[in-house]
Design a protein around this motif. Structure first.
Motif, PDB file in Angstrom:
ATOM      1  N   PRO A  98      54.777  46.760  34.655  1.00 27.06           N
ATOM      2  CA  PRO A  98      54.629  46.225  36.018  1.00 27.06           C
ATOM      3  C   PRO A  98      53.159  46.199  36.424  1.00 27.06           C
ATOM      4  N   PRO A  99      52.839  45.556  37.536  1.00 30.37           N
ATOM      5  CA  PRO A  99      51.454  45.629  38.043  1.00 30.37           C
ATOM      6  C   PRO A  99      51.150  47.091  38.365  1.00 30.37           C
ATOM      7  N   ILE A 141      47.499  48.353  38.740  1.00 25.53           N
ATOM      8  CA  ILE A 141      46.121  48.643  39.120  1.00 25.53           C
ATOM      9  C   ILE A 141      46.088  48.970  40.621  1.00 25.53           C
ATOM     10  N   ALA A 181      50.280  40.053  39.211  1.00 18.56           N
ATOM     11  CA  ALA A 181      50.684  40.724  37.968  1.00 18.56           C
ATOM     12  C   ALA A 181      49.891  42.005  37.735  1.00 18.56           C
ATOM     13  N   LEU A 182      48.911  42.267  38.587  1.00 17.95           N
ATOM     14  CA  LEU A 182      48.024  43.416  38.396  1.00 17.95           C
ATOM     15  C   LEU A 182      48.111  44.454  39.502  1.00 17.95           C
TER      16      LEU A 182
HETATM   17  N1  GLN Z   1      46.293  46.538  31.428  1.00 23.03           N
HETATM   18  C1  GLN Z   1      46.108  45.453  32.325  1.00 23.03           C
HETATM   19  C2  GLN Z   1      44.640  45.313  32.662  1.00 23.03           C
HETATM   20  O1  GLN Z   1      43.883  46.198  32.423  1.00 23.03           O
HETATM   21  C3  GLN Z   1      46.923  45.643  33.583  1.00 23.03           C
HETATM   22  C4  GLN Z   1      48.318  45.374  33.349  1.00 23.03           C
HETATM   23  C5  GLN Z   1      49.176  45.708  34.533  1.00 23.03           C
HETATM   24  O2  GLN Z   1      48.758  45.857  35.695  1.00 23.03           O
HETATM   25  N2  GLN Z   1      50.384  45.797  34.235  1.00 23.03           N
HETATM   26  O3  GLN Z   1      44.203  44.299  33.132  1.00 23.03           O
END
Ligand code: GLN
Length: 294
Positions: A200-201, A203, A223-224
């Motif tokens: 899932p998002p 961050i 998506a983040l």
């Molecule tokens: N790993 C991704 C990134 O660093 C983030 C993916 C996520 O939020 N699911 O951009």
């Protein structure tokens, strides 16, 4: 160079690399190379056999265009339209998160668990059902379905209709049967599953601005963004998952490197067992999973 002169492959490559370097593109050499291969179809061995080979004018024009677009920090994958993941080629565009190599750990963990438990799952329920929440390009779901050594029914869901169009296209291109449902997490999902997966998002909203320019400008923000503490989606998925998991079913997440303790604690409080954390190749916590036993 006179206008009538054709440019050699090597000259084009060097010009391209310089332009990308000047634009501050990370890994300029590699990207200039990938774009040259993308435009000319010429692989490394063939290039080195004759780097002075002249490039047809229309290819040079196309290469210059690709370099110019990449200089604006448009991700390489949006120019070539694809990203490799688990050895499979996925179509990507600005409607989906570009598959990251780190996410392969989630797929590998799912495959290990399925391999270990498939006989039990099959004996108890006949069909093994798999659900991927926030499926995006479909790379997680489709890779698991492709590599699993057991028959399964796979469902991918996403809030974004446009992401689902990309995922459906990928299923078709790869010849993998899967069902895709537009749904805000579990809202439009029915039945129970042997395994639920999600990247899932995650961050924290306040940290979005620190990501690479390519990510900020061209990956879909929805998506983040895991909201204030980055844990919003884990909280919701964990709270709602017991109604959608078979007895003994697994819930697996990709997580950010500093989220293992929080997500583990949420799983524990919700009554999950056999909770494990797995690290990625850089040694950072990357996957958390647990088992739901009624
Ligand atoms: N790993 C991704 C990134 O660093 C983030 C993916 C996520 O939020 N699911 O951009």
């Amino acid at each position: 160079m006179n206008s009538g002169d054709k440019c050699s492959l090597e000259q084009a490559y060097r010009q391209g690399m310089e332009k990308l370097k000047n634009a501050g593109v990370p890994e300029a050499e590699l990207d200039a190379w990938y774009l040259l291969e993308y435009v000319t179809g010429i692989g490394r061995a063939s290039y080195y056999a004759d780097p002075d080979r002249k490039m047809p004018a229309e290819q040079k024009t196309k290469y210059d265009k690709c370099i110019e677009v990449r200089s604006r920090r448009v991700p390489l994958q949006h120019i070539t339209g694809e990203q490799e993941f688990m050895g499979l080629s996925f179509h990507v565009n600005e409607d989906v998160l570009i598959p990251r190599q780190d996410t392969e750990i989630l797929v590998e963990t799912a495959l290990e668990l399925l391999d270990r438990e498939k006989d039990v799952f099959q004996r108890e329920r006949g069909t093994i059902r798999l659900l991927d929440l926030c499926t995006g390009s479909g790379c997680i779901l489709l890779s698991v379905l492709h590599y699993a050594k057991c028959r399964m029914e796979g469902t991918g869901s996403d809030l974004s209709t446009r992401a689902l169009t990309v995922a459906e296209g990928n299923a078709q291109r790869l010849g993998i049967a899967a069902e895709f449902i537009e749904s805000d997490l579990f809202n439009d999902i029915s039945g129970r599953f042997s395994m639920i997966l999600s990247n899932p998002p995650y961050i924290r909203s306040s940290e979005i601005a620190e990501l690479q320019e390519e990510v900020i400008l061209y990956d879909p923000i929805e998506a983040l963004d895991g909201r204030e503490d980055g844990l919003y989606f884990y909280r919701r998925i964990i709270a709602e998952s017991p109604a959608y998991l078979e007895d003994g079913g697994y819930l697996l997440f990709e997580i950010g490197h500093d989220q293992a303790a929080d997500v583990t604690e949420m799983l524990r409080r919700q009554g999950f067992d056999e909770i494990r954390v797995k690290k990625d190749l850089a040694g950072l916590d990357r996957v958390v999973y647990g088992r739901y036993i009624k």
